[in-house]
Design a protein around this motif. Sequence first.
Motif, short mmCIF file in Angstrom:
data_model
loop_
_atom_site.label_atom_id
_atom_site.label_comp_id
_atom_site.label_asym_id
_atom_site.label_seq_id
_atom_site.Cartn_x
_atom_site.Cartn_y
_atom_site.Cartn_z
N ARG A 1 0.65 -1.04 0.08
CA ARG A 1 -0.40 -0.38 -0.69
C ARG A 1 0.57 1.49 -0.28
NH1 ARG A 1 -4.40 -1.67 3.92
NH2 ARG A 1 -2.47 -2.84 4.84
N PHE B 1 1.27 3.99 -3.15
CA PHE B 1 1.62 5.64 -2.84
C PHE B 1 1.93 6.26 -3.32
CE2 PHE B 1 0.63 8.90 -0.26
CZ PHE B 1 -0.23 9.54 -0.57
N ALA C 1 1.97 6.39 -7.30
CA ALA C 1 1.15 7.96 -7.53
C ALA C 1 1.20 8.80 -7.06
CB ALA C 1 -0.38 7.54 -7.31
N ALA C 2 1.94 9.26 -6.09
CA ALA C 2 2.40 10.47 -5.60
C ALA C 2 3.43 11.07 -6.41
CB ALA C 2 2.80 10.64 -4.26
N ILE D 1 -2.30 5.59 -12.22
CA ILE D 1 -2.59 6.31 -10.92
C ILE D 1 -3.86 5.49 -9.92
CG2 ILE D 1 -2.70 8.62 -9.75
CD1 ILE D 1 -0.96 9.80 -11.22
N GLY D 2 -4.80 5.82 -11.16
CA GLY D 2 -5.64 5.16 -11.21
C GLY D 2 -5.86 3.53 -10.30
N LEU E 1 -4.08 3.81 -7.01
CA LEU E 1 -4.72 4.69 -5.86
C LEU E 1 -6.14 3.56 -5.12
CD1 LEU E 1 -5.82 7.69 -6.83
CD2 LEU E 1 -3.99 7.35 -4.69
N THR F 1 -3.58 0.93 -2.92
CA THR F 1 -3.92 1.36 -1.64
C THR F 1 -5.12 1.64 -1.00
OG1 THR F 1 -4.73 3.59 -2.29
CG2 THR F 1 -2.48 3.21 -2.65
N LEU F 2 -5.70 0.82 -1.14
CA LEU F 2 -7.32 0.16 -0.58
C LEU F 2 -7.54 -1.09 -0.22
CD1 LEU F 2 -10.10 2.67 -2.81
CD2 LEU F 2 -8.59 3.03 -0.38
#
Length: 161
Positions: A77, A81, A84-85, A120-121, A124, A127-128
């Motif tokens: 996760r 993240f 993505a950042a 990126i999607g 993300l 990360t969930l």
Amino acid sequence: MTVLRTIARPLLASMFVYGGVNALRNAPAMGPKAEPVADALGKAAPQLATSPTNLVRVNGAVHVVAGTALATGRFPRLSAFVLAATLAPTTAVGHPFWNESDPGSRQNQTVHFLKNLSLIGGLLMSTLDPDPHKKFIGTRAKNRVVDAKGVVVERIDDLRP
């Protein structure tokens, strides 16, 4: 780790590991694209010695380390993240389709821009994942049914004289 995660994480991470290695190898050639970011960082934090080439190297190293961590399931996760950042500014700087006048170049940059948004999607969504090491939901359901069957059999045996 489930079979799906075992396959999906390396697939998602592969672009970052490859791109990060490429950035480390070709940082001087890629540096000019990072010049606006280096200038902005220089104004915001003048004490930092930020050259465009070094920013490309740092971004490449982050992508290799976080991509490898995601691919191997280490801190999945957190690594998703971080990727993505870092991909958001990389995408804005690397694929500014709005600045292209040639229709072919504009189309190419638009495709890469949207591809990165898709990545990126996916990151993300990674990360969930509530428990990245949890078994697949079908396996968990099957195990609960088996456990419930055992409890029912025990209770029925307790009722028999």
